[in-house]
Design a protein around this motif. Structure first.
Motif, PDB file in Angstrom:
ATOM      1  N   ILE A 104       0.843  -1.214   0.000  1.00 19.19           N
ATOM      2  CA  ILE A 104       0.000   0.000   0.000  1.00 19.19           C
ATOM      3  C   ILE A 104       0.877   1.263   0.000  1.00 19.19           C
ATOM      4  CG2 ILE A 104      -1.650   1.344   1.363  1.00 19.19           C
ATOM      5  CD1 ILE A 104      -2.843  -1.347   2.277  1.00 19.19           C
ATOM      6  N   LYS A 105       1.909   1.277   0.868  1.00 18.88           N
ATOM      7  CA  LYS A 105       2.758   2.467   0.920  1.00 18.88           C
ATOM      8  C   LYS A 105       3.545   2.642  -0.375  1.00 18.88           C
ATOM      9  CE  LYS A 105       3.295   2.948   5.914  1.00 18.88           C
ATOM     10  NZ  LYS A 105       4.257   3.121   7.017  1.00 18.88           N
ATOM     11  N   ALA A 106       3.971   1.541  -0.945  1.00 25.98           N
ATOM     12  CA  ALA A 106       4.685   1.639  -2.219  1.00 25.98           C
ATOM     13  C   ALA A 106       3.771   2.216  -3.291  1.00 25.98           C
ATOM     14  CB  ALA A 106       5.216   0.267  -2.624  1.00 25.98           C
ATOM     15  N   GLU A 107       2.520   1.770  -3.308  1.00 26.84           N
ATOM     16  CA  GLU A 107       1.553   2.299  -4.270  1.00 26.84           C
ATOM     17  C   GLU A 107       1.337   3.795  -4.075  1.00 26.84           C
ATOM     18  OE1 GLU A 107      -1.112   1.931  -7.474  1.00 26.84           O
ATOM     19  OE2 GLU A 107       0.265   0.439  -6.643  1.00 26.84           O
ATOM     20  N   LEU A 108       1.188   4.181  -2.814  1.00 31.91           N
ATOM     21  CA  LEU A 108       0.964   5.612  -2.533  1.00 31.91           C
ATOM     22  C   LEU A 108       2.210   6.444  -2.880  1.00 31.91           C
ATOM     23  CD1 LEU A 108      -0.953   5.433   0.890  1.00 31.91           C
ATOM     24  CD2 LEU A 108      -1.905   5.845  -1.387  1.00 31.91           C
ATOM     25  N   ASN A 109       3.388   5.885  -2.622  1.00 31.97           N
ATOM     26  CA  ASN A 109       4.617   6.635  -2.949  1.00 31.97           C
ATOM     27  C   ASN A 109       4.769   6.803  -4.447  1.00 31.97           C
ATOM     28  OD1 ASN A 109       5.401   7.011  -0.286  1.00 31.97           O
ATOM     29  ND2 ASN A 109       6.566   5.087  -0.203  1.00 31.97           N
ATOM     30  N   ASN A 110       4.401   5.770  -5.199  1.00 29.24           N
ATOM     31  CA  ASN A 110       4.482   5.883  -6.660  1.00 29.24           C
ATOM     32  C   ASN A 110       3.581   7.010  -7.165  1.00 29.24           C
ATOM     33  OD1 ASN A 110       6.340   3.822  -6.961  1.00 29.24           O
ATOM     34  ND2 ASN A 110       4.759   2.230  -7.156  1.00 29.24           N
ATOM     35  N   ILE A 111       2.373   7.077  -6.600  1.00 29.58           N
ATOM     36  CA  ILE A 111       1.440   8.129  -7.021  1.00 29.58           C
ATOM     37  C   ILE A 111       1.983   9.507  -6.623  1.00 29.58           C
ATOM     38  CG2 ILE A 111      -0.864   9.068  -6.637  1.00 29.58           C
ATOM     39  CD1 ILE A 111      -1.847   6.185  -6.374  1.00 29.58           C
ATOM     40  N   THR A 112       2.558   9.585  -5.402  1.00 31.88           N
ATOM     41  CA  THR A 112       3.076  10.880  -4.925  1.00 31.88           C
ATOM     42  C   THR A 112       4.246  11.345  -5.777  1.00 31.88           C
ATOM     43  OG1 THR A 112       2.395  10.351  -2.657  1.00 31.88           O
ATOM     44  CG2 THR A 112       4.043  12.081  -2.940  1.00 31.88           C
ATOM     45  N   PHE A 113       5.173  10.418  -6.065  1.00 30.25           N
ATOM     46  CA  PHE A 113       6.333  10.799  -6.844  1.00 30.25           C
ATOM     47  C   PHE A 113       5.978  11.164  -8.285  1.00 30.25           C
ATOM     48  CE2 PHE A 113       8.900   8.061  -3.750  1.00 30.25           C
ATOM     49  CZ  PHE A 113       9.240   9.172  -2.980  1.00 30.25           C
ATOM     50  N   SER A 114       4.969  10.508  -8.806  1.00 29.91           N
ATOM     51  CA  SER A 114       4.567  10.823 -10.189  1.00 29.91           C
ATOM     52  C   SER A 114       3.728  12.100 -10.272  1.00 29.91           C
ATOM     53  CB  SER A 114       3.775   9.647 -10.776  1.00 29.91           C
ATOM     54  OG  SER A 114       2.591   9.430 -10.030  1.00 29.91           O
ATOM     55  N   ASN A 115       3.311  12.667  -9.132  1.00 27.91           N
ATOM     56  CA  ASN A 115       2.535  13.912  -9.087  1.00 27.91           C
ATOM     57  C   ASN A 115       3.206  14.871  -8.087  1.00 27.91           C
ATOM     58  OD1 ASN A 115      -0.201  13.412 -10.628  1.00 27.91           O
ATOM     59  ND2 ASN A 115       0.220  11.547  -9.451  1.00 27.91           N
ATOM     60  N   PRO A 116       4.177  15.660  -8.553  1.00 27.59           N
ATOM     61  CA  PRO A 116       4.916  16.534  -7.624  1.00 27.59           C
ATOM     62  C   PRO A 116       4.057  17.608  -6.968  1.00 27.59           C
ATOM     63  CG  PRO A 116       5.478  17.036  -9.905  1.00 27.59           C
ATOM     64  CD  PRO A 116       4.645  15.793  -9.952  1.00 27.59           C
ATOM     65  N   ASN A 117       2.854  17.868  -7.522  1.00 25.35           N
ATOM     66  CA  ASN A 117       1.973  18.868  -6.915  1.00 25.35           C
ATOM     67  C   ASN A 117       1.125  18.286  -5.793  1.00 25.35           C
ATOM     68  OD1 ASN A 117       2.822  20.984  -8.570  1.00 25.35           O
ATOM     69  ND2 ASN A 117       1.379  20.417 -10.185  1.00 25.35           N
ATOM     70  N   ILE A 118       1.377  17.006  -5.449  1.00 22.16           N
ATOM     71  CA  ILE A 118       0.666  16.367  -4.344  1.00 22.16           C
ATOM     72  C   ILE A 118       1.586  16.370  -3.131  1.00 22.16           C
ATOM     73  CG2 ILE A 118      -0.369  14.240  -3.499  1.00 22.16           C
ATOM     74  CD1 ILE A 118      -2.005  15.629  -5.600  1.00 22.16           C
ATOM     75  N   GLY A 119       1.056  16.798  -2.000  1.00 18.04           N
ATOM     76  CA  GLY A 119       1.836  16.821  -0.771  1.00 18.04           C
ATOM     77  C   GLY A 119       1.444  15.677   0.145  1.00 18.04           C
ATOM     78  N   LEU A 120       0.988  16.027   1.353  1.00 15.29           N
ATOM     79  CA  LEU A 120       0.581  15.025   2.331  1.00 15.29           C
ATOM     80  C   LEU A 120      -0.637  14.255   1.821  1.00 15.29           C
ATOM     81  CD1 LEU A 120       0.795  13.780   5.203  1.00 15.29           C
ATOM     82  CD2 LEU A 120      -0.693  15.669   5.981  1.00 15.29           C
ATOM     83  N   LEU A 121      -0.582  12.920   1.971  1.00 19.11           N
ATOM     84  CA  LEU A 121      -1.675  12.050   1.537  1.00 19.11           C
ATOM     85  C   LEU A 121      -1.865  11.002   2.623  1.00 19.11           C
ATOM     86  CD1 LEU A 121      -2.229  10.592  -1.996  1.00 19.11           C
ATOM     87  CD2 LEU A 121      -2.293   9.088   0.002  1.00 19.11           C
ATOM     88  N   MET A 122      -3.140  10.776   3.007  1.00 16.87           N
ATOM     89  CA  MET A 122      -3.405   9.760   4.027  1.00 16.87           C
ATOM     90  C   MET A 122      -4.891   9.438   4.028  1.00 16.87           C
ATOM     91  SD  MET A 122      -3.090  12.057   7.500  1.00 16.87           S
ATOM     92  CE  MET A 122      -4.082  13.521   7.750  1.00 16.87           C
ATOM     93  N   TYR A 123      -5.217   8.313   4.708  1.00 13.04           N
ATOM     94  CA  TYR A 123      -6.610   7.905   4.884  1.00 13.04           C
ATOM     95  C   TYR A 123      -7.023   8.253   6.322  1.00 13.04           C
ATOM     96  CZ  TYR A 123      -6.420   5.419   0.461  1.00 13.04           C
ATOM     97  OH  TYR A 123      -6.313   5.113  -0.868  1.00 13.04           O
ATOM     98  N   TYR A 124      -8.303   8.659   6.441  1.00 16.80           N
ATOM     99  CA  TYR A 124      -8.767   9.149   7.745  1.00 16.80           C
ATOM    100  C   TYR A 124     -10.116   8.501   8.064  1.00 16.80           C
ATOM    101  CZ  TYR A 124     -10.663  12.370  11.239  1.00 16.80           C
ATOM    102  OH  TYR A 124     -11.225  12.911  12.369  1.00 16.80           O
ATOM    103  N   ALA A 125     -10.225   7.986   9.318  1.00 17.33           N
ATOM    104  CA  ALA A 125     -11.471   7.374   9.783  1.00 17.33           C
ATOM    105  C   ALA A 125     -12.132   8.326  10.774  1.00 17.33           C
ATOM    106  CB  ALA A 125     -11.197   6.031  10.429  1.00 17.33           C
ATOM    107  N   PRO A 126     -13.238   8.961  10.422  1.00 15.33           N
ATOM    108  CA  PRO A 126     -13.878   9.938  11.311  1.00 15.33           C
ATOM    109  C   PRO A 126     -14.344   9.333  12.630  1.00 15.33           C
ATOM    110  CG  PRO A 126     -14.724  10.153   9.089  1.00 15.33           C
ATOM    111  CD  PRO A 126     -13.933   8.881   9.112  1.00 15.33           C
ATOM    112  N   GLU A 127     -14.769   8.046  12.604  1.00 13.01           N
ATOM    113  CA  GLU A 127     -15.317   7.457  13.830  1.00 13.01           C
ATOM    114  C   GLU A 127     -14.251   7.334  14.896  1.00 13.01           C
ATOM    115  OE1 GLU A 127     -17.067   3.805  12.705  1.00 13.01           O
ATOM    116  OE2 GLU A 127     -18.736   4.746  11.605  1.00 13.01           O
TER     117      GLU A 127
END
Length: 586
Positions: A104-127
């Motif tokens: 999962i982290k590798a997938e997210l890092n690939n997306i982040t590195f391929s989009n330099p205009n993306i900063g902090l990315l994470m999943y959030y559970a409101p409950e």
């Protein structure tokens, strides 16, 4: 009234006013036309530049949000990452969990590195208020409910500028939160813009136009972000109520607005003074040129005044000098041929006028002398005096002492009064002749009157016209002195002249009689004394003293008469003309 005031304006002021009006009117008209044109050009240029910059800012911001929206769609709807998260949630083995977490982290890092205009990315559970799979360290407690909302939709929410939760940077970012398509759990994807995605928007020190500030409005018009909170506070409504209006003025600022596709708006505000800076700079330059132009115009007007008004002033002085023969002739020139020629003609005219005046004055003086001579010699003096001398000796031989005394006094009086015009006489001679005359009158009249003669001894040697006092005393006897009458003759030397006073307590005269007595053209003036009277006194005074002697008669019916005569001594005393009312003109 305006015409009268205009007539009082001097030639100098008229030259300056007319020159200023004729010079400044075209310049002022041209200035207003230029200002209107430049103002339109500058206004359109500045407003166009602001609008263009704002559209560029909106495009930059929309691109950043669209980029985050595109990435969120990849990570929230049925992609590989969602499947890995579902597998991780169902997996019980620790090893498998670690493997899935790494994928999962590798997938997210690939997306982040391929989009330099993306900063902090994470999943959030409101409950549980927990976040996971973050690609950077998170600063503090993550509280999405405190973020400024730009636009809210069922599946996604756009947040305005706020400090990044990324612990490695400290700058403003935009962010979105999208609901993840997972049926078994409530999970959201949170994405921030990258480090350099919106740096040019919310870093005023990096802007070329440093005075421009930005506002962000949500889809309801509420201010979610403000760089000028003193005028436009956050969480307040933007003053412009009409959402279709794209520019205007409010609270001392000029603003432009652009609405995004998501419904939120970006507004740039510029202080009105800053907006008008270029216009004001141009206006100051024009005013400087205008002031310089006025100085030049005033200088030229002054030169015109010097060239025209000063020669006219010389003419004015030449005209004034016409009435003063003793004033020395001016020789200065204007150095302008036309004016110098006129000055030459004026000075020639002045010399001719005063030459004629002196000639007329000499003729009048000779005529006055001849008139006096004529009056004095109306009686043949030699025949009369020889006859009286014969009567004197006959009276003496016959013992007629009264007749002898009368004839002797008359002979002395006539000898003095009928003396030649050129012979010198003094105040002492006049007093002696007056005493002889009074002695004759006391014998002649059948009533008694007293005479008091008071003469300053210092004045006895002063020169005096011949036959001056007798007509004035004779006037006192003629106008009413009777029994118990009184005549006072006073001669006093004063600082400003010789004062002679003749006063009686007779019947007096009215103002009309005084006027007739002083008027040479009336019959009354010929009834005094020996046919000469006051007419002779006036003539002799004018012939000897001109206008420097003053004759004053004051009388009241029933209370007597006072005749005052002031003669100049060396230096001559200034005199006033004689008035029939008995008062000298002031």
């Amino acid at each position: 009234m305006p015409t009268i005031r205009l007539n009082n304006v001097t030639f100098k002021n008229r030259i300056i006013v007319i020159f200023l009006i004729s010079s400044l009117t075209p310049f002022i008209c041209l200035g207003f036309l230029s200002f209107y044109t430049i103002d339109s050009i500058i206004g359109n240029k500045v407003e166009g530049a602001l609008q263009s910059n704002l559209k560029q800012d909106l495009l930059t911001l929309e691109n950043a949000l669209n980029n985050m929206n595109h990435v969120s769609q990849q990570l929230a709807y049925g992609g590989g990452t969602i499947k890995l998260i579902e597998q991780l949630a169902a997996e019980q083995e620790k090893y498998e969990q670690l493997r899935l977490l790494g994928e999962i982290k590798a997938e997210l890092n690939n997306i982040t590195f391929s989009n330099p205009n993306i900063g902090l990315l994470m999943y959030y559970a409101p409950e549980t208020r927990e976040y996971s799979f973050e690609n950077f360290a998170v600063r503090g407690d993550f509280q999405p409910e405190r973020l400024p909302v730009l636009a809210h939709y069922p599946e996604i929410t756009y947040y305005g500028p706020h400090l990044s939760y990324n612990g490695s940077i400290n700058q403003y970012v935009f962010s979105i939160m999208r609901k993840v398509n997972m049926p078994d759990q409530d999970l959201y994807l949170y994405i921030e813009s990258g480090r350099n995605a919106i740096t040019s928007l919310f870093a005023p020190q990096n802007r070329k136009e440093s005075s421009r500030r930005l506002l962000l409005l949500d889809d309801t018009g509420k201010i979610t972000f403000s760089e000028v909170s003193e005028a436009f506070a956050e969480n307040g409504m933007f003053p412009e109520a009409n959402p279709k209006t794209q520019s205007g003025y409010s609270k001392g600022y000029f603003w432009n607005k652009e609405v995004s596709n998501q419904g939120w708006s970006i507004v740039s505000v510029v202080p009105e003074g800053e907006l008008n800076k270029e216009r004001n700079r141009w206006l100051i330059q024009i005013l400087g040129i205008f002031l310089l132009f006025i100085v030049v115009v005033l200088l030229i007007a002054w030169l015109l005044w010097k060239m025209v008004y000063r020669p006219l002033d010389k003419f004015h002085r030449e005209i004034k000098s016409l009435i003063h023969s003793e004033e020395r002739e001016h020789t200065e020139m204007t150095h302008i041929p036309e004016f110098d020629y006129l000055l030459y003609q004026t000075r020639s005219m002045k010399r001719k006028i005063w030459g004629l005046y002196e000639e007329i004055e000499q003729k009048e003086k000779r005529r006055a002398d001849l008139e006096v001579e004529k009056l004095l010699y109306q009686i043949n003096p030699h025949f009369l005096m020889n006859t009286l001398d014969t009567v004197h000796w006959l009276a003496l031989m016959n013992g007629q002492k009264e007749i002898d005394k009368l004839v002797l006094s008359l002979n002395k009086l006539l000898y003095y009064n009928l003396g030649k015009m050129g012979e010198t006489s003094t105040i002492g001679d006049e007093i002696e002749a007056l005493k002889e005359y009074l002695q004759l009158q006391q014998i002649r009249y059948d009533f008694q009157f007293d005479v008091d003669i008071d003469v300053d001894e210092q004045s006895l040697g002063l020169p005096s016209p011949r036959f001056l006092l007798q007509p004035m005393v004779e006037n006192a006897l003629y106008h009413g002195v009777s029994d118990d009458g009184y005549i006072y003759v006073g001669v006093a030397l004063q600082e400003d002249g010789l004062q002679i006073t003749i006063q009686d307590n007779g019947a007096g005269m009215s103002k009309e009689m005084i006027a007739q007595l002083l008027d040479e053209n009336t019959e009354e003036s010929h009834k005094v004394g020996m046919g000469i009277g006051m007419k002779y006194v006036k003539r002799i005074l004018k012939a000897n003293y001109g206008e420097e002697a003053r004759l004053h008669i004051r009388s009241e019916v029933g209370k007597g008469t006072v005749v005052s005569l002031r003669l100049p001594v060396s230096p001559p005393a200034a005199a006033l003309p004689i008035t029939s009312e008995g008062e000298p003109k002031e």
